[in-house]
Design a protein around this motif. Sequence first.
Motif, PDB file in Angstrom:
ATOM      1  N   SER A   1       0.828  -1.207   0.000  1.00  0.00           N
ATOM      2  CA  SER A   1       0.000   0.000   0.000  1.00  0.00           C
ATOM      3  C   SER A   1       0.862   1.256   0.000  1.00  0.00           C
ATOM      4  N   ALA A   2       1.985   1.220   0.721  1.00  0.00           N
ATOM      5  CA  ALA A   2       2.866   2.391   0.773  1.00  0.00           C
ATOM      6  C   ALA A   2       3.405   2.738  -0.613  1.00  0.00           C
ATOM      7  N   ILE A   3       3.765   1.730  -1.388  1.00  0.00           N
ATOM      8  CA  ILE A   3       4.263   1.970  -2.746  1.00  0.00           C
ATOM      9  C   ILE A   3       3.172   2.585  -3.609  1.00  0.00           C
ATOM     10  N   VAL A   4       1.972   2.018  -3.527  1.00  0.00           N
ATOM     11  CA  VAL A   4       0.848   2.545  -4.308  1.00  0.00           C
ATOM     12  C   VAL A   4       0.554   3.983  -3.918  1.00  0.00           C
ATOM     13  N   MET A   5       0.609   4.273  -2.617  1.00  0.00           N
ATOM     14  CA  MET A   5       0.327   5.635  -2.149  1.00  0.00           C
ATOM     15  C   MET A   5       1.352   6.634  -2.648  1.00  0.00           C
ATOM     16  N   VAL A   6       2.622   6.249  -2.664  1.00  0.00           N
ATOM     17  CA  VAL A   6       3.664   7.165  -3.143  1.00  0.00           C
ATOM     18  C   VAL A   6       3.364   7.609  -4.571  1.00  0.00           C
ATOM     19  N   ILE A   7       3.109   6.658  -5.433  1.00  0.00           N
ATOM     20  CA  ILE A   7       2.919   6.980  -6.850  1.00  0.00           C
ATOM     21  C   ILE A   7       1.599   7.717  -7.074  1.00  0.00           C
ATOM     22  N   ASN A   8       0.511   7.212  -6.483  1.00  0.00           N
ATOM     23  CA  ASN A   8      -0.780   7.877  -6.652  1.00  0.00           C
ATOM     24  C   ASN A   8      -0.759   9.299  -6.099  1.00  0.00           C
ATOM     25  N   ALA A   9      -0.209   9.456  -4.908  1.00  0.00           N
ATOM     26  CA  ALA A   9      -0.177  10.783  -4.290  1.00  0.00           C
ATOM     27  C   ALA A   9       0.723  11.734  -5.075  1.00  0.00           C
ATOM     28  N   ALA A  10       1.824  11.209  -5.635  1.00  0.00           N
ATOM     29  CA  ALA A  10       2.719  12.051  -6.424  1.00  0.00           C
ATOM     30  C   ALA A  10       2.032  12.536  -7.695  1.00  0.00           C
ATOM     31  N   VAL A  11       1.341  11.616  -8.383  1.00  0.00           N
ATOM     32  CA  VAL A  11       0.624  11.989  -9.609  1.00  0.00           C
ATOM     33  C   VAL A  11      -0.462  13.011  -9.299  1.00  0.00           C
ATOM     34  N   ALA A  12      -1.219  12.773  -8.230  1.00  0.00           N
ATOM     35  CA  ALA A  12      -2.304  13.686  -7.864  1.00  0.00           C
ATOM     36  C   ALA A  12      -1.767  15.050  -7.437  1.00  0.00           C
ATOM     37  N   THR A  13      -0.637  15.060  -6.724  1.00  0.00           N
ATOM     38  CA  THR A  13      -0.070  16.332  -6.253  1.00  0.00           C
ATOM     39  C   THR A  13       0.408  17.183  -7.418  1.00  0.00           C
ATOM     40  N   THR A  14       1.067  16.557  -8.380  1.00  0.00           N
ATOM     41  CA  THR A  14       1.568  17.329  -9.519  1.00  0.00           C
ATOM     42  C   THR A  14       0.432  17.927 -10.343  1.00  0.00           C
ATOM     43  N   ALA A  15      -0.746  17.320 -10.257  1.00  0.00           N
ATOM     44  CA  ALA A  15      -1.886  17.822 -11.025  1.00  0.00           C
ATOM     45  C   ALA A  15      -2.779  18.770 -10.223  1.00  0.00           C
ATOM     46  N   THR A  16      -2.405  19.019  -8.963  1.00  0.00           N
ATOM     47  CA  THR A  16      -3.206  19.901  -8.113  1.00  0.00           C
ATOM     48  C   THR A  16      -2.876  21.361  -8.407  1.00  0.00           C
ATOM     49  N   PRO A  17      -3.881  22.229  -8.532  1.00  0.00           N
ATOM     50  CA  PRO A  17      -3.625  23.647  -8.802  1.00  0.00           C
ATOM     51  C   PRO A  17      -2.708  24.273  -7.745  1.00  0.00           C
TER      52      PRO A  17
END
Length: 275
Positions: A60-76
Amino acid sequence: MTGSHWNGSVTVLVLVLIGVLTGLTTVLFGFGGGFVTVPVIVWADAALGPAAGTVAVATSAIVMVINAAVATTATPQVVLARLRGRGTLLGLLTAGGLLGALAALAVPAAVPSWGFVIYVAVTIIDVLARPGFLRSAGLAHDDTSPRAIPTAAGAPIGAVASFLGVGGSVMTVPLLRRGGLPMGHATALANPLTLAISIPAALVFLFAQHTTNLERAVFSVGIVDLGAAALLLIGAIPVIVTLRRRPPRIPDHVHAWAYIIMLIVVLLAMLTSLL
């Protein structure tokens, strides 16, 4: 390391579909993957026996790193600007994430798994019983809303989130919500906070010693089931990118209730996996 314990194409399809759900919850609720992925990995890796719970937290930690990174870069940037000046908080979240991951390796696998259940149940009761979550106080001022998360709370939040594999959303979104933020902003800010927690945790798990029966995982590094993580991400990343480009418009009170309903669903899923 290769092996076979998954039930063929059914498990593969379920993991990809859960990945789609993970992407949806990352954008809508800031979960990053923790709440949704832990129960399904416990189920998919049930053949690992007692080690399944620890592997689920690690994966889960690995999945969270990638998902959160992708979502953060797309956040205004206007939303991310609310974290300006909170470097100490982010640092303490990171330190807590490291300590929580190390602690997860030092206890029986059942401890984080049942701790996950207890924490989610307590959170559901808290957001329903205490005022401030179902109805925000309105848009908070940029210089006050992030202070809803005290700097000193960074290390405990990071440690608990990492230890249980729940990510940062379940702890930070209610705090930000009570600080006056609408759900859209509170859940968006949960992603960079989750990223701070999950990066050190992921590194610990990738370099950890193998636990009993982990050689039966499809493809593992450390105590991470990378096969399961990859399938979850195949489903999640396209959803995150699409929804961040075209964010859905959801009434604030509906968004808040949906968050609670999602917690209830995850709680039931985890109980089903453990019982």
